[in-house]
Design a protein around this motif. Sequence first.
Motif, PDB file in Angstrom:
ATOM      1  N   PRO A 278      41.814  39.477  42.186  1.00  0.00           N
ATOM      2  CA  PRO A 278      41.842  38.018  41.985  1.00  0.00           C
ATOM      3  C   PRO A 278      41.262  37.229  43.166  1.00  0.00           C
ATOM      4  CG  PRO A 278      44.078  38.911  42.230  1.00  0.00           C
ATOM      5  CD  PRO A 278      43.148  40.080  42.114  1.00  0.00           C
ATOM      6  N   ARG A 279      41.164  37.863  44.327  1.00  0.00           N
ATOM      7  CA  ARG A 279      40.588  37.158  45.487  1.00  0.00           C
ATOM      8  C   ARG A 279      39.064  37.215  45.497  1.00  0.00           C
ATOM      9  NH1 ARG A 279      43.950  40.645  49.711  1.00  0.00           N
ATOM     10  NH2 ARG A 279      43.422  42.138  48.073  1.00  0.00           N
ATOM     11  N   ALA A 280      38.473  38.011  44.606  1.00  0.00           N
ATOM     12  CA  ALA A 280      37.021  38.220  44.609  1.00  0.00           C
ATOM     13  C   ALA A 280      36.371  37.557  43.402  1.00  0.00           C
ATOM     14  CB  ALA A 280      36.725  39.717  44.590  1.00  0.00           C
ATOM     15  N   THR A 281      35.180  37.005  43.599  1.00  0.00           N
ATOM     16  CA  THR A 281      34.347  36.598  42.476  1.00  0.00           C
ATOM     17  C   THR A 281      33.303  37.688  42.281  1.00  0.00           C
ATOM     18  OG1 THR A 281      34.618  34.321  43.167  1.00  0.00           O
ATOM     19  CG2 THR A 281      32.924  34.741  41.526  1.00  0.00           C
ATOM     20  N   HIS A 282      33.465  38.442  41.198  1.00  0.00           N
ATOM     21  CA  HIS A 282      32.623  39.605  40.896  1.00  0.00           C
ATOM     22  C   HIS A 282      31.297  39.091  40.321  1.00  0.00           C
ATOM     23  CE1 HIS A 282      31.651  43.656  39.704  1.00  0.00           C
ATOM     24  NE2 HIS A 282      32.895  44.089  39.573  1.00  0.00           N
ATOM     25  N   VAL A 283      30.171  39.641  40.759  1.00  0.00           N
ATOM     26  CA  VAL A 283      28.886  39.224  40.172  1.00  0.00           C
ATOM     27  C   VAL A 283      28.253  40.351  39.343  1.00  0.00           C
ATOM     28  CG1 VAL A 283      28.387  37.379  41.807  1.00  0.00           C
ATOM     29  CG2 VAL A 283      27.605  39.709  42.323  1.00  0.00           C
ATOM     30  N   PHE A 284      29.054  41.385  39.036  1.00  0.00           N
ATOM     31  CA  PHE A 284      28.640  42.424  38.088  1.00  0.00           C
ATOM     32  C   PHE A 284      27.187  42.877  38.262  1.00  0.00           C
ATOM     33  CE2 PHE A 284      32.484  40.752  36.218  1.00  0.00           C
ATOM     34  CZ  PHE A 284      33.146  41.937  35.941  1.00  0.00           C
ATOM     35  N   HIS A 285      26.872  43.297  39.487  1.00  0.00           N
ATOM     36  CA  HIS A 285      25.592  43.999  39.651  1.00  0.00           C
ATOM     37  C   HIS A 285      25.554  45.145  38.642  1.00  0.00           C
ATOM     38  CE1 HIS A 285      22.091  45.820  41.296  1.00  0.00           C
ATOM     39  NE2 HIS A 285      22.729  46.908  41.623  1.00  0.00           N
ATOM     40  N   GLN A 286      26.692  45.815  38.494  1.00  0.00           N
ATOM     41  CA  GLN A 286      26.849  46.812  37.431  1.00  0.00           C
ATOM     42  C   GLN A 286      28.171  46.566  36.727  1.00  0.00           C
ATOM     43  OE1 GLN A 286      24.457  48.662  36.558  1.00  0.00           O
ATOM     44  NE2 GLN A 286      23.179  48.772  38.390  1.00  0.00           N
TER      45      GLN A 286
END
Length: 367
Positions: A278-286
């Motif tokens: 929850p502390r991270a904003t994931h940018v889904f490289h994969q």
Amino acid sequence: MSDHVPQIDLTAQHRHLRSAIDGAIGQVIASGRFILGDTVDAFEREMAGYLGVSHAVGVGSGLDAIRLSLQALGIGAGDEVLLPANTFIATALAVAAVGARPVLVDCRPDTFGLDATQLDRAVTRRTRAIVAVHLYGQAADMTAIPEAASRHGLVVIEDAAQAHGAEWETRMCGALGRAGCFSFYPTKNLGALGDGGLVTTSDATLAADLRVLRDYGQREKSVHVKKGTNSRLDALQAAVLQVKLPCLDAWNARRRAIAVRYRTALAVTPLVLPFCDPRATHVFHQFVVRTSERDALRRHLTACGIGTAVHYPTPIHLTEAFQDLGYRVGDFPEAERASREVLSLPMYPELPDGHIERVCEAIVKFF
Ligand SMILES: *Cc1c(COP(=O)(O)O)cnc(C)c1O
């Protein structure tokens, strides 16, 4: 099978931007400045502004971004650098290239990020730095890792090659350590039309040293103050990246929207879906799923005309290249299990909804 569903398709992105990219390339050709110069300076300022750091230094590749950061920090022979066992080999090669010893640490089974609870016992008198890898587009634990680093007086370097635009709490990846290392390899979230890389930092001395190192160790024309190298971001690549940078947030938002679609449709399967801190904003490289039936699932998807990838099939300590480190099977059990179980589904911003549906239907049918 009507049309193939590739794991990534770079032509879609360039179709949209073709005329803007052609214009940017034309301007560089007209200027006659191909190495460093105004275009590279401008792109460096734009990246620094976007990431919220004081300095950005364009280099030849992501590997060189890490290698030159280590060299600029005076890390070399006799030193040890901690890094995760489950990363792209470039992270470890950069450490080896400066003459230091890569010391591997296992990953967490949920986020695949470096397991910060294992750092203390990996530290020795020779340890100088930790390379935190933001794998698959999600920040490593950038609270616990810097805390461990400060307990032992270590430098934190971020390998943000898969994390352009990703965040940890309120700050961008690349702005969280002493140096942030980016790659512009064409398949990255922000990709050039060839190789390229960048180091970000808010340390003015480090930035100045990196500018010297990337350009033959020159402080000014023909004044060679360090044994540097030739590793500069091309003006042509900087011009292309200037066109693309304003699109990055929208592309990352689309990647997150694709992830939501996958998550919804695959909830009925036994696949383990990506865990987002929850502390991270994931940018889904994969978009990486895991299952003990990975190889059979992959064969099934191939037969259905769906491309997938494995990032990565061999952890660093089991590669032939790093046998000299003396590690053995069983040394990093989570990284080893991940290498057998992870599968990267098709993921790129222009991925059509129809392809997402086909991927999910094929996976549901497999199970
Ligand atoms: C791509 C990548 C690199 C290396 O970048 P290059 O530009 O190909 O040298 C380093 N680390 C990670 C995690 C990467 O994904």
